[in-house]
Design a protein around this motif. Sequence first.
Motif, PDB file in Angstrom:
ATOM      1  N   THR A  65       0.694  -0.900   0.425  1.00 21.87           N
ATOM      2  CA  THR A  65       0.390   0.109  -0.045  1.00 21.87           C
ATOM      3  C   THR A  65       0.978   1.162  -0.226  1.00 21.87           C
ATOM      4  OG1 THR A  65      -1.355  -1.764   1.362  1.00 21.87           O
ATOM      5  CG2 THR A  65      -2.135   1.106   1.297  1.00 21.87           C
ATOM      6  N   GLN A  66       0.141   2.037  -0.845  1.00 15.91           N
ATOM      7  CA  GLN A  66       1.374   3.123  -1.024  1.00 15.91           C
ATOM      8  C   GLN A  66      -0.109   4.790  -1.178  1.00 15.91           C
ATOM      9  OE1 GLN A  66       3.634   3.487  -4.397  1.00 15.91           O
ATOM     10  NE2 GLN A  66       2.233   3.303  -5.349  1.00 15.91           N
ATOM     11  N   GLY A  67       0.578   5.983  -0.227  1.00 14.91           N
ATOM     12  CA  GLY A  67      -0.280   6.434  -0.563  1.00 14.91           C
ATOM     13  C   GLY A  67       0.436   8.180  -0.132  1.00 14.91           C
ATOM     14  N   SER A  68      -0.701   9.318   0.553  1.00 15.61           N
ATOM     15  CA  SER A  68      -0.310  10.763   0.536  1.00 15.61           C
ATOM     16  C   SER A  68      -1.557  11.354   1.220  1.00 15.61           C
ATOM     17  CB  SER A  68       0.854  11.252  -0.183  1.00 15.61           C
ATOM     18  OG  SER A  68      -0.004  11.242  -1.714  1.00 15.61           O
ATOM     19  N   TYR A  69      -1.898  11.811   1.854  1.00 14.77           N
ATOM     20  CA  TYR A  69      -2.489  12.992   1.926  1.00 14.77           C
ATOM     21  C   TYR A  69      -1.984  14.401   2.727  1.00 14.77           C
ATOM     22  CZ  TYR A  69      -1.629  11.311   7.069  1.00 14.77           C
ATOM     23  OH  TYR A  69      -1.032  11.398   8.392  1.00 14.77           O
ATOM     24  N   TYR A  70      -2.602  15.689   3.074  1.00 13.87           N
ATOM     25  CA  TYR A  70      -1.970  17.076   3.050  1.00 13.87           C
ATOM     26  C   TYR A  70      -3.203  17.613   2.985  1.00 13.87           C
ATOM     27  CZ  TYR A  70      -4.280  18.070  -1.628  1.00 13.87           C
ATOM     28  OH  TYR A  70      -5.069  18.918  -2.390  1.00 13.87           O
ATOM     29  N   VAL A  71      -2.307  18.708   4.265  1.00 17.84           N
ATOM     30  CA  VAL A  71      -3.747  19.596   5.222  1.00 17.84           C
ATOM     31  C   VAL A  71      -2.791  20.960   5.109  1.00 17.84           C
ATOM     32  CG1 VAL A  71      -3.091  19.088   7.421  1.00 17.84           C
ATOM     33  CG2 VAL A  71      -5.076  20.285   6.683  1.00 17.84           C
ATOM     34  N   LEU A  72      -3.820  21.825   4.984  1.00 15.34           N
ATOM     35  CA  LEU A  72      -3.119  23.346   4.979  1.00 15.34           C
ATOM     36  C   LEU A  72      -3.602  23.743   6.345  1.00 15.34           C
ATOM     37  CD1 LEU A  72      -2.064  25.796   3.777  1.00 15.34           C
ATOM     38  CD2 LEU A  72      -4.243  26.785   3.487  1.00 15.34           C
ATOM     39  N   LEU A  73      -2.056  24.115   7.039  1.00 16.65           N
ATOM     40  CA  LEU A  73      -2.279  24.230   8.487  1.00 16.65           C
ATOM     41  C   LEU A  73      -2.860  25.532   9.265  1.00 16.65           C
ATOM     42  CD1 LEU A  73       0.589  22.662   9.768  1.00 16.65           C
ATOM     43  CD2 LEU A  73      -1.233  21.199   9.764  1.00 16.65           C
ATOM     44  N   PRO A  74      -3.786  26.062  10.284  1.00 15.75           N
ATOM     45  CA  PRO A  74      -3.906  27.265  10.304  1.00 15.75           C
ATOM     46  C   PRO A  74      -2.689  27.766  10.429  1.00 15.75           C
ATOM     47  CG  PRO A  74      -4.436  26.174  12.024  1.00 15.75           C
ATOM     48  CD  PRO A  74      -3.447  24.523  10.892  1.00 15.75           C
ATOM     49  N   ASP A  75      -1.401  27.704  10.347  1.00 17.04           N
ATOM     50  CA  ASP A  75      -0.414  29.127   9.900  1.00 17.04           C
ATOM     51  C   ASP A  75       0.325  28.974   8.886  1.00 17.04           C
ATOM     52  OD1 ASP A  75       1.794  26.827   9.680  1.00 17.04           O
ATOM     53  OD2 ASP A  75       2.615  26.116  11.863  1.00 17.04           O
ATOM     54  N   GLY A  76      -0.503  28.539   8.084  1.00 14.28           N
ATOM     55  CA  GLY A  76      -0.112  29.082   6.726  1.00 14.28           C
ATOM     56  C   GLY A  76       0.970  27.929   5.512  1.00 14.28           C
ATOM     57  N   ARG A  77       1.524  27.231   6.731  1.00 11.78           N
ATOM     58  CA  ARG A  77       2.493  26.068   6.132  1.00 11.78           C
ATOM     59  C   ARG A  77       1.304  24.198   5.710  1.00 11.78           C
ATOM     60  NH1 ARG A  77       5.524  23.855  10.372  1.00 11.78           N
ATOM     61  NH2 ARG A  77       3.637  23.670  11.548  1.00 11.78           N
ATOM     62  N   LEU A  78       1.935  23.910   4.537  1.00 11.51           N
ATOM     63  CA  LEU A  78       1.306  22.621   4.278  1.00 11.51           C
ATOM     64  C   LEU A  78       2.231  21.582   4.809  1.00 11.51           C
ATOM     65  CD1 LEU A  78      -0.848  21.701   1.881  1.00 11.51           C
ATOM     66  CD2 LEU A  78       0.685  21.527   0.487  1.00 11.51           C
ATOM     67  N   GLN A  79       0.555  20.816   5.021  1.00  8.62           N
ATOM     68  CA  GLN A  79       1.202  19.712   5.768  1.00  8.62           C
ATOM     69  C   GLN A  79       1.558  18.296   5.232  1.00  8.62           C
ATOM     70  OE1 GLN A  79       0.056  18.443   9.101  1.00  8.62           O
ATOM     71  NE2 GLN A  79       1.611  17.089   9.510  1.00  8.62           N
TER      72      GLN A  79
END
Length: 117
Positions: A65-79
Amino acid sequence: MAFKVLLLAALMAATLARPDRPPAYGYAAPTPAYAPAKYDFNYAVNDPPSGNDFGHQEARDGDHTQGSYYVLLPDGRLQRVTYNVNGDSGFLAEVTYEGEAQYPTQQRAYTPAPVYG
């Protein structure tokens, strides 16, 4: 004589209750078939008015299994988290951040609540 009848009835009940006997209704119960998992999915949400920006992608083929996810943090960075799972090796993740944290300046000074008394 009663003992022989009781013994015959017990023997018939044991014979009819055998688990290896096919069902009385004409066909055997289906055996579950094993098929390795195989799928691929993704989704993304980008709603500038609300500030929501996140997504997820994953693909699996058998034990890999392989994958990724991302989220825009409240401090403006993209995790962004990228991960792999290969059999029983466990969940191996790499976490990265894009951009620089930004904190808004304090707009107004603290005003204590009024005291009555």
